[in-house]
Enzyme design. Structure first.
Site, PDB file in Angstrom:
ATOM      1  N   ARG A  92       1.004  -1.319   0.355  1.00 56.36           N
ATOM      2  CA  ARG A  92       0.309   0.132   0.355  1.00 56.36           C
ATOM      3  C   ARG A  92       1.341   1.237   0.104  1.00 56.36           C
ATOM      4  O   ARG A  92       1.196   1.357   1.088  1.00 56.36           O
ATOM      5  CB  ARG A  92      -1.379  -0.156   1.420  1.00 56.36           C
ATOM      6  CG  ARG A  92      -2.389   1.343   0.762  1.00 56.36           C
ATOM      7  CD  ARG A  92      -2.791   0.996   2.777  1.00 56.36           C
ATOM      8  NE  ARG A  92      -2.635   2.090   3.191  1.00 56.36           N
ATOM      9  CZ  ARG A  92      -2.283   1.120   4.890  1.00 56.36           C
ATOM     10  NH1 ARG A  92      -3.136   0.575   4.987  1.00 56.36           N
ATOM     11  NH2 ARG A  92      -1.201   1.918   5.466  1.00 56.36           N
ATOM     12  N   ASN A 110       4.100   0.572   1.977  1.00 54.40           N
ATOM     13  CA  ASN A 110       3.837   0.154   3.215  1.00 54.40           C
ATOM     14  C   ASN A 110       4.108  -1.635   2.328  1.00 54.40           C
ATOM     15  O   ASN A 110       2.939  -2.170   1.719  1.00 54.40           O
ATOM     16  CB  ASN A 110       2.324  -0.474   3.659  1.00 54.40           C
ATOM     17  CG  ASN A 110       2.573   0.708   4.613  1.00 54.40           C
ATOM     18  OD1 ASN A 110       2.982   0.686   5.752  1.00 54.40           O
ATOM     19  ND2 ASN A 110       1.822   1.955   4.233  1.00 54.40           N
ATOM     20  N   SER A 115      -2.525  -3.247   5.955  1.00 56.19           N
ATOM     21  CA  SER A 115      -4.088  -3.782   6.763  1.00 56.19           C
ATOM     22  C   SER A 115      -5.104  -2.890   5.839  1.00 56.19           C
ATOM     23  O   SER A 115      -4.599  -1.886   5.161  1.00 56.19           O
ATOM     24  CB  SER A 115      -3.865  -3.786   7.718  1.00 56.19           C
ATOM     25  OG  SER A 115      -3.135  -3.986   8.613  1.00 56.19           O
ATOM     26  N   LYS A 273      12.081   2.478   5.172  1.00 54.41           N
ATOM     27  CA  LYS A 273      12.580   3.738   5.302  1.00 54.41           C
ATOM     28  C   LYS A 273      13.847   4.237   4.254  1.00 54.41           C
ATOM     29  O   LYS A 273      13.907   5.199   3.605  1.00 54.41           O
ATOM     30  CB  LYS A 273      12.139   5.125   6.287  1.00 54.41           C
ATOM     31  CG  LYS A 273      11.016   4.341   7.288  1.00 54.41           C
ATOM     32  CD  LYS A 273       9.858   5.354   6.990  1.00 54.41           C
ATOM     33  CE  LYS A 273       8.628   5.042   7.642  1.00 54.41           C
ATOM     34  NZ  LYS A 273       7.842   3.455   7.621  1.00 54.41           N
ATOM     35  N   LYS A 331      12.103   9.755  11.076  1.00 49.18           N
ATOM     36  CA  LYS A 331      11.746   8.541  10.991  1.00 49.18           C
ATOM     37  C   LYS A 331      13.023   7.450  11.557  1.00 49.18           C
ATOM     38  O   LYS A 331      13.963   7.559  10.444  1.00 49.18           O
ATOM     39  CB  LYS A 331      11.371   7.909   9.705  1.00 49.18           C
ATOM     40  CG  LYS A 331      10.214   8.958   9.452  1.00 49.18           C
ATOM     41  CD  LYS A 331       8.918   8.095   8.022  1.00 49.18           C
ATOM     42  CE  LYS A 331       8.081   9.409   7.806  1.00 49.18           C
ATOM     43  NZ  LYS A 331       7.146   9.299   6.663  1.00 49.18           N
ATOM     44  N   GLU A 335       7.638   0.661  10.315  1.00 43.28           N
ATOM     45  CA  GLU A 335       6.370   0.181  10.358  1.00 43.28           C
ATOM     46  C   GLU A 335       5.257  -0.076  11.382  1.00 43.28           C
ATOM     47  O   GLU A 335       5.586  -0.816  12.078  1.00 43.28           O
ATOM     48  CB  GLU A 335       5.760  -0.660   9.266  1.00 43.28           C
ATOM     49  CG  GLU A 335       7.227  -0.560   7.483  1.00 43.28           C
ATOM     50  CD  GLU A 335       6.583  -2.547   6.936  1.00 43.28           C
ATOM     51  OE1 GLU A 335       4.789  -1.600   6.461  1.00 43.28           O
ATOM     52  OE2 GLU A 335       7.054  -3.138   6.302  1.00 43.28           O
ATOM     53  N   GLY A 336       4.168   1.044  10.589  1.00 39.01           N
ATOM     54  CA  GLY A 336       3.324   0.077  11.129  1.00 39.01           C
ATOM     55  C   GLY A 336       2.347   1.391  11.680  1.00 39.01           C
ATOM     56  O   GLY A 336       1.152   1.449  13.069  1.00 39.01           O
TER      57      GLY A 336
HETATM   58  P1  ADP Z   1       5.285   4.224   9.444  1.00 41.66           P
HETATM   59  O1  ADP Z   1       5.364   3.006   8.933  1.00 41.66           O
HETATM   60  O2  ADP Z   1       5.344   3.925  11.076  1.00 41.66           O
HETATM   61  O3  ADP Z   1       3.033   4.018   9.547  1.00 41.66           O
HETATM   62  P2  ADP Z   1       4.530   6.607   8.110  1.00 41.66           P
HETATM   63  O4  ADP Z   1       5.907   6.985   7.449  1.00 41.66           O
HETATM   64  O5  ADP Z   1       3.873   6.128   7.471  1.00 41.66           O
HETATM   65  O6  ADP Z   1       5.320   5.561   9.569  1.00 41.66           O
HETATM   66  O7  ADP Z   1       4.625   7.603   9.056  1.00 41.66           O
HETATM   67  C1  ADP Z   1       3.222   7.717  10.103  1.00 41.66           C
HETATM   68  C2  ADP Z   1       2.168   8.482  10.020  1.00 41.66           C
HETATM   69  O8  ADP Z   1       2.551  10.091  10.286  1.00 41.66           O
HETATM   70  C3  ADP Z   1       1.506   8.564   8.520  1.00 41.66           C
HETATM   71  O9  ADP Z   1       0.547   7.622   8.460  1.00 41.66           O
HETATM   72  C4  ADP Z   1       1.391  10.085   8.867  1.00 41.66           C
HETATM   73  O10 ADP Z   1       0.057  10.426   9.490  1.00 41.66           O
HETATM   74  C5  ADP Z   1       2.701  10.999   9.730  1.00 41.66           C
HETATM   75  N1  ADP Z   1       3.853  11.521   8.539  1.00 41.66           N
HETATM   76  C6  ADP Z   1       4.393  10.178   7.995  1.00 41.66           C
HETATM   77  N2  ADP Z   1       5.591  11.267   7.225  1.00 41.66           N
HETATM   78  C7  ADP Z   1       5.002  12.413   7.031  1.00 41.66           C
HETATM   79  C8  ADP Z   1       5.339  14.000   6.134  1.00 41.66           C
HETATM   80  N3  ADP Z   1       6.473  13.783   6.116  1.00 41.66           N
HETATM   81  N4  ADP Z   1       4.264  14.612   6.492  1.00 41.66           N
HETATM   82  C9  ADP Z   1       3.120  15.022   7.341  1.00 41.66           C
HETATM   83  N5  ADP Z   1       2.967  13.515   8.042  1.00 41.66           N
HETATM   84  C10 ADP Z   1       4.128  12.741   7.830  1.00 41.66           C
HETATM   85 MG    MG Z   2       2.089   4.776   7.901  1.00 42.26          MG
END
Ligand code: ADP
Ligand code: MG
Length: 446
Positions: A92, A110, A115, A273, A331, A335-336
């Site tokens: 996704r 992802n 999910s 990442k 980051k 994930e998750g």
């Molecule tokens: P994970 O793998 O833990 O889901 P993500 O990269 O999807 O990590 O980040 C988790 C959440 O943080 C995202 O669903 C979003 O809401 C917020 N987020 C992540 N990156 C950004 C960004 N560059 N700008 C704004 N919000 C972000």
């Molecule tokens: Mg995410």
């Protein structure tokens, strides 16, 4: 969904959802859909580039035990000629729409924590039902979108099962000890039954799996006495999913087996990442996606990302983030949801890791300032018991699913496979539903 806070096997509660489909511009939705097949191929190619993975993980494995364990399993699988070479990916790709300028920004792809493909289709049906029952929901009546995410995922699993080609072999769902996403997974199981009644699903916990699975001399995987055709991971992507060494032993067995994994560990590694950050360099990206496959379109969705390596590039990124922490998100290789650092937390974390090797395990990303809209959400959250539905400013995160069945020589199936919209209250930082924030939503295209 089962509650995370007051978990009980027999209790499910309403998954927090938006009452109305949220408006999303068709232009940006179409762009995200149009690149999904190429994103599938990109992950597939990266996952098969052993040299690139080795280089990318070189520093991470020295400091991050979890990544090291995954990478070690990967190396063992590479050395095992009997391991299954055909891979199933159910990915996704998540996006937010930046407000000014209005532009689609990829948040991440992802490869395991993908999910809600089941519930996304159900929410579409719920919105359609509500719009017929309550004509005041004018917006929904004009709704022109329906997510094929449930069918897309189930079909992918069935195709992998058929590819394996043993009529009485099963599909094994590997779940966590306290599985909250039971309902999302059960609808997938039902959909599999409706597509192919011979493909039986069994669900087992990763932490009690090892004593029940065996590999024979041909690396055929058996759960008790039943041959396993496909392994579908709904867990195993964060350290806490592995309760003890036995979970790691089970993971190794599954990965070395002839069963087709969704996803195999190489796809999981390719979804990190760190890899995402490297792919934002166009010279690197173009090794995995050609111009005719949508290189420029994919690249146009990437926000700036920076490594925090112990060199000039990393030092500059740290200085930049300490000067303007409100512009970035930090980051780790996870994930998750619930893993990132924003604002003051970002500053604190950066100061803490600045002078240590630990910083190699993080990447910095430009923060998206998303468009916001008004919607109502429905919740069974105890804190909000008096107000079962709440009107608020929301920002949206669009997810496009993709399914790929492929090995090094051949792409057998490759599809875009429906969508998910998640909303969060505008002021919340993350929109992970499993991790507690965010609502499942549905798209009204305009
Ligand atoms: P994970 O793998 O833990 O889901 P993500 O990269 O999807 O990590 O980040 C988790 C959440 O943080 C995202 O669903 C979003 O809401 C917020 N987020 C992540 N990156 C950004 C960004 N560059 N700008 C704004 N919000 C972000
Ligand atoms: Mg995410």
């Amino acid at each position: 969904m089962r509650s995370k806070e007051s978990f009980h096997e027999d209790h499910v509660q309403v998954l927090k959802f938006c009452l109305f489909p949220s408006p999303f511009p068709v232009r940006w939705y179409s762009l995200a859909v149009s690149v999904q097949k190429s994103i599938n191929i990109m992950i597939h190619r990266v996952a098969h580039d052993n040299q690139f993975l080795a280089e990318a993980y070189k520093d991470i494995v020295t400091i991050d035990e979890f990544s090291r364990n995954l990478y070690d399993i990967h190396l063992k699988v590479l050395r095992d000629p009997k391991a299954q070479s055909t891979c199933l990916g159910h990915f996704r790709s998540d996006y937010m729409l930046n407000q000014d300028p209005e532009i689609l920004r990829q948040i991440e792809v992802n490869t395991v924590a993908a999910s809600f493909a089941g519930q996304s289709t159900l929410l579409d049906q719920l919105h359609t039902y509500l719009s017929r029952k309550y004509p005041f929901m004018v917006l929904s009546e004009k709704k022109s979108h329906c997510s094929e995410s449930l069918r897309g995922l189930a079909l992918g699993l069935v195709e992998a099962w058929e590819h394996y080609g043993v009529a009485d072999a099963i599909i094994l769902f590997v779940i966590s000890d306290k599985e909250t996403n039971l309902c999302d997974q059960k609808v997938v199981e039902l959909e599999i039954m409706s597509i192919q009644s011979k493909a039986n699903v069994k669900r087992r916990r990763l932490n009690s799996l090892n004593e029940h699975i065996t590999l024979d001399e041909d690396n055929i995987l058996r759960l008790d006495d039943q041959e396993v055709a496909v392994v579908y991971y709904r867990t195993a992507y964060v350290p806490k999913n592995y309760g003890s060494q036995s979970a790691w032993d089970a993971r190794l067995k599954l990965e070395r087996s002839r069963a087709i994994k969704c996803p195999p560990i190489k796809y999981q590694l390719a979804g990190a990442k760190k890899i995402q950050q490297l792919l934002t360099k166009k010279d690197i990206l173009k090794k995995y996606v050609s111009t005719s496959e949508g290189l420029d379109e994919i690249y146009s969705t990437f926000g700036a990302m920076y490594p925090l390596s112990r060199d000039e590039e990393g030092d500059q990124a740290i200085d930049m983030a300490l000067r303007s922490p409100e512009k970035y998100v930090l980051k780790p290789q996870r994930e998750g949801g619930g893993n990132n650092f924003f604002g003051e937390d970002l500053t604190d974390k950066l100061l803490q890791i600045k002078n240590s090797e630990e910083r190699n395990a993080y990447v910095l990303m430009e923060l998206v300032k998303p468009v916001h809209i008004l919607n109502h959400y429905i919740t069974s959250d105890k804190k909000l018991k008096e107000r079962r539905y709440v009107k608020d400013e929301m920002s949206l995160e669009l997810g496009i699913y993709g399914v790929i069945l492929a090995n090094e020589k051949k792409i057998i199936h490759n599809r875009e496979a429906g969508s998910l919209l998640r909303s969060k209250v505008y002021t919340d930082k993350e929109s992970g539903i499993t991790s507690g924030s965010g609502f499942i939503d549905d798209i009204f295209l305009y």
